[in-house]
Design an enzyme around this catalytic site. Sequence first.
Site, PDB file in Angstrom:
ATOM      1  N   ASN A 147       0.828  -1.208   0.000  1.00  0.00           N
ATOM      2  CA  ASN A 147       0.000   0.000   0.000  1.00  0.00           C
ATOM      3  C   ASN A 147       0.865   1.261   0.000  1.00  0.00           C
ATOM      4  OD1 ASN A 147      -2.697  -1.076   0.097  1.00  0.00           O
ATOM      5  ND2 ASN A 147      -2.257  -1.789   2.169  1.00  0.00           N
ATOM      6  N   CYS A 168      -5.912  -7.249  -2.826  1.00  0.00           N
ATOM      7  CA  CYS A 168      -6.278  -6.979  -1.435  1.00  0.00           C
ATOM      8  C   CYS A 168      -7.293  -8.034  -1.018  1.00  0.00           C
ATOM      9  CB  CYS A 168      -6.878  -5.579  -1.315  1.00  0.00           C
ATOM     10  SG  CYS A 168      -7.383  -5.108   0.350  1.00  0.00           S
ATOM     11  N   HIS A 169      -7.289  -8.392   0.259  1.00  0.00           N
ATOM     12  CA  HIS A 169      -8.233  -9.418   0.714  1.00  0.00           C
ATOM     13  C   HIS A 169      -9.527  -8.830   1.257  1.00  0.00           C
ATOM     14  CE1 HIS A 169      -4.782  -8.920   3.589  1.00  0.00           C
ATOM     15  NE2 HIS A 169      -5.748  -8.311   4.229  1.00  0.00           N
ATOM     16  N   HIS A 198      -9.781  -0.491  -1.143  1.00  0.00           N
ATOM     17  CA  HIS A 198     -10.207  -0.186   0.221  1.00  0.00           C
ATOM     18  C   HIS A 198     -11.522   0.590   0.260  1.00  0.00           C
ATOM     19  CE1 HIS A 198      -5.956  -0.605   2.238  1.00  0.00           C
ATOM     20  NE2 HIS A 198      -6.414  -1.735   1.712  1.00  0.00           N
TER      21      HIS A 198
END
Length: 359
Positions: A147, A168-169, A198
């Site tokens: 990030n 990303c999870h 996000h």
Amino acid sequence: MIRITFIGAGSLGFTRGLVRDILTFPILQDSTLVLMDINKERLEFARKSVQSLIDKGKYPAKVEATMDRKEALKGANAVICTILQGGTDVWRYDIEIPKKYGINTNIGDTRGPSGIFRAVRTIPVMLSICRDMERYCPDAILLNYTNPMAMLCHAMQRKTRIRVTGLCHSVQGTATMLANWINTSMDRITYVCAGINHLAWFIEFKKNGKDAYPLIRKAIMKKKEIYMEEIVRNELFLHLGYYVTESSGHNSEYNWWFRKRPDLIKKYCTHGTGWNPGKYAFILNEYLKTEKTWKNEIQKWFKQGAPMSLERGHEFAAYIINAFCGGEPYIFNGNVPNTGIITNLPYGACVEVPVLANK
């Protein structure tokens, strides 16, 4: 033979989990796994961890470890990046300096002053990795976990020829959480999620082909324990009608109304029961704690026989590499340039949308 390189392999949790996932795919089980890190001690622990997984699963894979990035990249088919540029001794200033001027930050890895300075520090390194890839493995794919995701991927996608996406999870993690809230399994769930890393939104979330949002709204409004698990995200959902990825803590930064006064921080960002309600410097403090304990923890893990399940996890990387190397095509949420995919976001911006991986 397939060659998979890990840049920042000293991120031990990530490396172990991703290697485990990779080795569950038959066409990847004889891969050469190349680990690279600038920390010699962490690199050796990573090498031993990966070798332990190989031995436990009786895989024909091989592991190599090097502190030479160029050597690690030579001939790679896929590269996974999990670096933290500067380490916590530098990163902490991204959080602590803005605090002196009234900016209360929870994570600081995406946007705001903390995210911007992290990007300024990290972009040159990421571009340098890509330049090395252009020379030593120009046909490889780069899967980035570092990030701030959108800023880094935007820079790499504009300035290099490397095929890169960010992973990303938070998408699959949030989907699983919502499924649990309505007492169903993921095999009954389908969804479409799109936005910015996000801050992507489930524009569709269905159970057995039917809109599941009424069930989610009912669960949030009727069950206090569900509301309390993700206070900020649940407030956003109740007002906007769509559910967003990442934690309440993250989203309290992206929607600053939740953090603009101490009373609002106390009300919305301190009492949640999820993994990250929104407390000041949450992840930084976790990293600082880990720096004091990680060596003892990994040594303890080895003494216990390096216990770890060999079952595949939920990260996207292994599925993508498998598809790229000739296995089953795979759809995942990745970070790519916006070529009109999301019409109300700028053309060329980095967006997180469904992506198809294949050979």
